[in-house]
Design an enzyme around this catalytic site. Sequence first.
Site, PDB file in Angstrom:
ATOM      1  N   LEU A 112     -73.251 -91.487 -62.538  1.00 28.76           N
ATOM      2  CA  LEU A 112     -72.006 -90.750 -62.804  1.00 28.76           C
ATOM      3  C   LEU A 112     -70.800 -91.594 -62.409  1.00 28.76           C
ATOM      4  CD1 LEU A 112     -72.747 -87.081 -61.672  1.00 28.76           C
ATOM      5  CD2 LEU A 112     -73.359 -88.272 -63.794  1.00 28.76           C
ATOM      6  N   ALA A 113     -70.003 -91.936 -63.404  1.00 26.41           N
ATOM      7  CA  ALA A 113     -68.847 -92.796 -63.131  1.00 26.41           C
ATOM      8  C   ALA A 113     -67.607 -92.286 -63.848  1.00 26.41           C
ATOM      9  CB  ALA A 113     -69.154 -94.220 -63.577  1.00 26.41           C
ATOM     10  N   GLY A 140     -65.527 -89.802 -62.767  1.00 28.82           N
ATOM     11  CA  GLY A 140     -64.488 -89.205 -61.914  1.00 28.82           C
ATOM     12  C   GLY A 140     -63.187 -89.987 -61.996  1.00 28.82           C
ATOM     13  N   ARG A 161     -58.274 -89.746 -55.162  1.00 28.75           N
ATOM     14  CA  ARG A 161     -58.040 -90.012 -53.744  1.00 28.75           C
ATOM     15  C   ARG A 161     -57.923 -91.508 -53.446  1.00 28.75           C
ATOM     16  NH1 ARG A 161     -62.968 -86.108 -52.030  1.00 28.75           N
ATOM     17  NH2 ARG A 161     -63.568 -86.645 -54.165  1.00 28.75           N
ATOM     18  N   ASP A 200     -69.927 -93.935 -56.839  1.00 30.45           N
ATOM     19  CA  ASP A 200     -69.102 -94.155 -55.639  1.00 30.45           C
ATOM     20  C   ASP A 200     -69.954 -94.246 -54.368  1.00 30.45           C
ATOM     21  OD1 ASP A 200     -69.732 -91.507 -55.080  1.00 30.45           O
ATOM     22  OD2 ASP A 200     -67.649 -90.871 -54.752  1.00 30.45           O
ATOM     23  N   ASN A 231     -74.679 -83.645 -47.433  1.00 26.33           N
ATOM     24  CA  ASN A 231     -75.278 -84.046 -48.703  1.00 26.33           C
ATOM     25  C   ASN A 231     -74.868 -85.472 -49.065  1.00 26.33           C
ATOM     26  OD1 ASN A 231     -76.325 -84.102 -51.315  1.00 26.33           O
ATOM     27  ND2 ASN A 231     -74.556 -83.030 -52.198  1.00 26.33           N
ATOM     28  N   ASN A 237     -64.377 -92.336 -51.500  1.00 25.81           N
ATOM     29  CA  ASN A 237     -63.364 -91.526 -52.188  1.00 25.81           C
ATOM     30  C   ASN A 237     -61.955 -92.019 -51.898  1.00 25.81           C
ATOM     31  OD1 ASN A 237     -65.328 -89.612 -53.199  1.00 25.81           O
ATOM     32  ND2 ASN A 237     -65.513 -88.923 -51.085  1.00 25.81           N
ATOM     33  N   LYS A 251     -61.059-126.924 -59.693  1.00 29.08           N
ATOM     34  CA  LYS A 251     -61.395-125.893 -60.683  1.00 29.08           C
ATOM     35  C   LYS A 251     -62.105-126.533 -61.865  1.00 29.08           C
ATOM     36  CE  LYS A 251     -59.531-124.999 -64.299  1.00 29.08           C
ATOM     37  NZ  LYS A 251     -58.756-124.784 -65.520  1.00 29.08           N
ATOM     38  N   ALA A 303     -54.593-139.086 -51.546  1.00 30.64           N
ATOM     39  CA  ALA A 303     -53.799-137.912 -51.217  1.00 30.64           C
ATOM     40  C   ALA A 303     -52.763-137.632 -52.294  1.00 30.64           C
ATOM     41  CB  ALA A 303     -53.103-138.125 -49.880  1.00 30.64           C
TER      42      ALA A 303
HETATM   43  C1  UD1 Z   1     -70.027 -85.163 -53.910  1.00 28.71           C
HETATM   44  C2  UD1 Z   1     -70.907 -83.932 -53.649  1.00 28.71           C
HETATM   45  C3  UD1 Z   1     -70.921 -83.658 -52.139  1.00 28.71           C
HETATM   46  C4  UD1 Z   1     -71.462 -84.880 -51.415  1.00 28.71           C
HETATM   47  C5  UD1 Z   1     -70.641 -86.119 -51.775  1.00 28.71           C
HETATM   48  C6  UD1 Z   1     -71.325 -87.361 -51.228  1.00 28.71           C
HETATM   49  C7  UD1 Z   1     -70.773 -82.472 -55.608  1.00 28.71           C
HETATM   50  C8  UD1 Z   1     -70.171 -81.248 -56.200  1.00 28.71           C
HETATM   51  N1  UD1 Z   1     -70.378 -82.790 -54.378  1.00 28.71           N
HETATM   52  O1  UD1 Z   1     -68.695 -84.858 -53.488  1.00 28.71           O
HETATM   53  O2  UD1 Z   1     -71.772 -82.543 -51.872  1.00 28.71           O
HETATM   54  O3  UD1 Z   1     -71.442 -84.654 -50.026  1.00 28.71           O
HETATM   55  O4  UD1 Z   1     -70.548 -86.283 -53.201  1.00 28.71           O
HETATM   56  O5  UD1 Z   1     -70.585 -88.528 -51.479  1.00 28.71           O
HETATM   57  O6  UD1 Z   1     -71.592 -83.099 -56.245  1.00 28.71           O
HETATM   58  N2  UD1 Z   1     -67.963 -87.447 -61.360  1.00 28.71           N
HETATM   59  C9  UD1 Z   1     -68.022 -87.435 -62.742  1.00 28.71           C
HETATM   60  N3  UD1 Z   1     -67.448 -86.398 -63.432  1.00 28.71           N
HETATM   61  C10 UD1 Z   1     -66.836 -85.351 -62.796  1.00 28.71           C
HETATM   62  C11 UD1 Z   1     -66.777 -85.383 -61.379  1.00 28.71           C
HETATM   63  C12 UD1 Z   1     -67.347 -86.427 -60.703  1.00 28.71           C
HETATM   64  O7  UD1 Z   1     -68.587 -88.348 -63.349  1.00 28.71           O
HETATM   65  O8  UD1 Z   1     -66.366 -84.442 -63.499  1.00 28.71           O
HETATM   66  C13 UD1 Z   1     -68.580 -88.580 -60.647  1.00 28.71           C
HETATM   67  C14 UD1 Z   1     -67.595 -89.428 -59.854  1.00 28.71           C
HETATM   68  O9  UD1 Z   1     -67.165 -90.507 -60.629  1.00 28.71           O
HETATM   69  C15 UD1 Z   1     -68.417 -89.877 -58.648  1.00 28.71           C
HETATM   70  C16 UD1 Z   1     -69.446 -88.783 -58.470  1.00 28.71           C
HETATM   71  O10 UD1 Z   1     -69.480 -88.060 -59.697  1.00 28.71           O
HETATM   72  O11 UD1 Z   1     -69.084 -91.091 -58.896  1.00 28.71           O
HETATM   73  C17 UD1 Z   1     -69.121 -87.852 -57.318  1.00 28.71           C
HETATM   74  O12 UD1 Z   1     -67.855 -87.253 -57.515  1.00 28.71           O
HETATM   75  P1  UD1 Z   1     -66.832 -87.081 -56.335  1.00 28.71           P
HETATM   76  O13 UD1 Z   1     -65.626 -86.416 -56.885  1.00 28.71           O
HETATM   77  O14 UD1 Z   1     -66.649 -88.330 -55.600  1.00 28.71           O
HETATM   78  O15 UD1 Z   1     -67.614 -86.020 -55.425  1.00 28.71           O
HETATM   79  P2  UD1 Z   1     -67.413 -85.778 -53.870  1.00 28.71           P
HETATM   80  O16 UD1 Z   1     -66.226 -84.938 -53.650  1.00 28.71           O
HETATM   81  O17 UD1 Z   1     -67.484 -87.068 -53.155  1.00 28.71           O
HETATM   82 MG    MG Z   2     -67.441 -89.000 -53.819  1.00 26.07          MG
END
Ligand code: UD1
Ligand code: MG
Length: 467
Positions: free
Chosen positions: A11-12, A14, A18, A108, A173, A230, A337, A366
Amino acid sequence: MSQRTCLAIVLAAGEGFRMRSSLPKALHAIGGRTLLEHVLRSAVLAGGAEIAVVVGPDHDAVAAQARKLAPQAQIFVQSERLGTAHAVLAAKQAIARGADDILVVFADTPLLRPETLANLRAALERGAAVAVLGFKPADPQGYGRLVMNGGELVAIREQNDATLEELAIAFCNGGLMALAGDKAIPILERIGNANAKGEYYLTDAVAIARDMGLKAVAIETGEDDVRGINTKAQLAQAEAVLQTSLRAAALEAGVTMIAPQTVYLAADTKLGRDVTIEPNVVFGPGVTVEDGALIRSFSHLEGAHVGKGARIGPFARLRPGTELGQDVHIGNFVEVKAAQIEAGAKANHLSYIGDARVGEGANIGAGTITCNYDGIAKHRTDIGAGAFIGSNSSLVAPVKIGDGAYVGSGSVVTKDVPANALAVARSKQTVKEGWAKRLRQLKGLSKNLSKTLTSKTLSKKKPKKRG
Ligand code: UD1
Ligand code: MG
């Protein structure tokens, strides 16, 4: 090893709000590798033969990097960012192909070890429908809390939805999750968004699986394994953790470091035995250093190969495409380089060598500069074996200096120099006897000058007494 098939979904998508950055979170780097690359490598090593990467709609750069790093990966776009469960379902088509194990990993969480992912898969093999990683972070702020009942995992509560009592839970978690392939879609499709953020939380998979009479388990791991990034502060903390382990591995492999805590390594840095690294050296990606080489303080290396016994720095800069042979010396304030510098050649002070070859045993004086760029294109300089380039010479490329040739100091060389020849390309020196004295007389300066000289001589003879 298990015969079970596996699909890893990264999942990438987000936003990474933050991080307060214009760069997508997955493309930030630690140890010279993007977070995405770290995670993809672990996923592949954990047996994720099939890889799906979920990216955001405006994240072409993330998709491009995923394609480059894992050409076998299928890319899915999550058109709206509606939460982690919604993101996993963006890859529904891949899940539907029916792998035994589904691994959901977050881009992440870069320090994740492949063994840890393998442990999650083993839990599925033992009959769990959902397996998560639990850990006890020094600071639980922001993490979901694992609600346990005896040894059983009951639910995961996100920070924003947790009661005060739940917030006091230390067991958190790690984020990523393993799901039994045949249960994944029914579980994921039952996840709703009735929570504080109005998002589809992957974490709800636990309570839903239990509702369906399925088993959910938490496997405990160390904090470093699941450190989520984050914020920029968390990025720096993860970097520190990674550096500590890279330094320890280098010391273990026989590298000498006087102050290892000041040396910054890249995840792919390769250092031979008895390489000595003085304090404050930075390695970017793609560096190999052969046995016995010495890297002196304040040097910066990236994309470079350093031969056996070579001596680099202090204050040297090796840029991508640098190939240094055995016993080469690159001294202070020398930048190299895209250049091959062959065995025993030396450039000890204040030089730029770019787009060049320097033959065996050549000596670069030099201040020598290879003028490789004419404002439009780059050109090569070729310096033969045993050549001697006098200090402060400019070699205007394309140009060739033959084997054993000499270039007189201060030359601007624009034409090839044949082997064993001498090239001097500077204006001839003229000497005008008595000229300076005549000038002083003309300006009436000679009296003042002799006064100054006398008082200096006196003050040398009689040093002032102190205190
Ligand atoms: C998430 C967990 C939390 C855990 C934490 C650990 C959930 C709801 N929460 O929170 O329980 O303790 O990770 O690090 O899963 N992403 C998407 N699409 C979205 C949202 C997120 O692809 O719509 C991806 C982000 O890019 C990221 C990952 O999912 O790689 C986690 O999302 P993030 O927003 O960082 O979740 P946390 O608040 O850290
Ligand atoms: Mg996270």
